[in-house]
Design a protein around this motif. Sequence first.
Motif, short mmCIF file in Angstrom:
data_model
loop_
_atom_site.label_atom_id
_atom_site.label_comp_id
_atom_site.label_asym_id
_atom_site.label_seq_id
_atom_site.Cartn_x
_atom_site.Cartn_y
_atom_site.Cartn_z
N PHE A 1 81.82 -37.37 -84.53
CA PHE A 1 83.20 -36.89 -84.28
C PHE A 1 83.43 -36.01 -83.22
CE2 PHE A 1 82.68 -36.99 -88.98
CZ PHE A 1 83.78 -37.94 -89.38
N ILE A 2 84.46 -36.63 -82.25
CA ILE A 2 85.00 -35.74 -81.11
C ILE A 2 86.40 -35.16 -81.44
CG2 ILE A 2 85.44 -35.86 -78.80
CD1 ILE A 2 83.41 -38.39 -78.73
N LYS A 3 86.52 -33.89 -81.18
CA LYS A 3 87.87 -33.09 -81.28
C LYS A 3 87.87 -32.19 -80.12
CE LYS A 3 88.28 -29.50 -84.24
NZ LYS A 3 88.34 -29.07 -85.79
N THR A 4 89.39 -32.43 -79.70
CA THR A 4 89.50 -31.63 -78.68
C THR A 4 90.00 -30.16 -79.38
OG1 THR A 4 90.72 -33.34 -77.38
CG2 THR A 4 91.40 -31.22 -76.98
N ILE A 5 89.35 -29.27 -78.36
CA ILE A 5 89.44 -27.64 -78.67
C ILE A 5 89.96 -27.10 -77.45
CG2 ILE A 5 87.96 -27.77 -80.73
CD1 ILE A 5 85.89 -26.36 -78.80
N ASN A 6 90.23 -25.68 -77.58
CA ASN A 6 90.73 -25.13 -76.23
C ASN A 6 89.53 -25.06 -75.41
OD1 ASN A 6 93.13 -24.29 -77.26
ND2 ASN A 6 92.28 -22.35 -78.16
N ASN A 7 89.60 -25.57 -74.03
CA ASN A 7 89.05 -25.61 -72.85
C ASN A 7 87.52 -26.62 -73.35
OD1 ASN A 7 90.50 -23.84 -71.62
ND2 ASN A 7 89.42 -22.12 -72.88
N GLY A 8 87.91 -27.69 -74.07
CA GLY A 8 86.83 -28.63 -74.18
C GLY A 8 86.80 -29.43 -75.53
N VAL A 9 85.65 -29.90 -75.94
CA VAL A 9 85.39 -30.49 -77.09
C VAL A 9 84.61 -30.06 -78.13
CG1 VAL A 9 86.26 -32.65 -76.06
CG2 VAL A 9 83.90 -32.20 -76.18
N GLU A 10 84.73 -30.31 -79.43
CA GLU A 10 83.65 -30.03 -80.52
C GLU A 10 83.15 -31.32 -80.98
OE1 GLU A 10 84.24 -27.60 -84.27
OE2 GLU A 10 84.74 -29.67 -84.97
N ILE A 11 81.91 -31.32 -80.72
CA ILE A 11 80.98 -32.73 -81.11
C ILE A 11 80.56 -32.41 -82.58
CG2 ILE A 11 79.34 -34.18 -80.80
CD1 ILE A 11 79.99 -33.74 -77.63
#
Length: 153
Positions: free
Chosen positions: A99-109
């Motif tokens: 999974f790839i999720k946009t977060i503040n200042n980046g992504v969570e993988i």
Amino acid sequence: MKIYRLHKKQNLPITADDAWNFLSNPKNLKTITPDYMGFNILSGADRPMYAGQIIQYIVTPILGLKTKWVTEITHVVDKQYFVDEQRFGPYALWHHKHFIKTINNGVEIEDIIDYKVPFGWLGQLVHPVLVKPKLEEIFNYRTKKLEELFGKY
């Protein structure tokens, strides 16, 4: 039947596009896999990722034993997630969600791997001393390599 789960999350200071472009390209698996595993793609990585894609590898997961690993990309949602499932290889079951999720200042993988070891009770006996530590080592290496490539969050 015992099914195990490995669950890892990592934040990186990159865009979802950059994360997707890297992680969805099977050729990049070699970069984020420890060298001692002898990871080599035999076929199936010559096109952008799609559902139904079959990828064949040679890998040396434990004890220097080379094995062929065949996975199928079963689900793909562009820039959000993909799933690979083992069709032939060292596990009795391998189902890996990325999974790839946009977060503040980046992504969570996020990686969620559901797997079953072969050889019944004998496999379950060696799981905590051989299989689980090896998988943890591989994914810790992956975390380190992704930070080297893209920076720390």
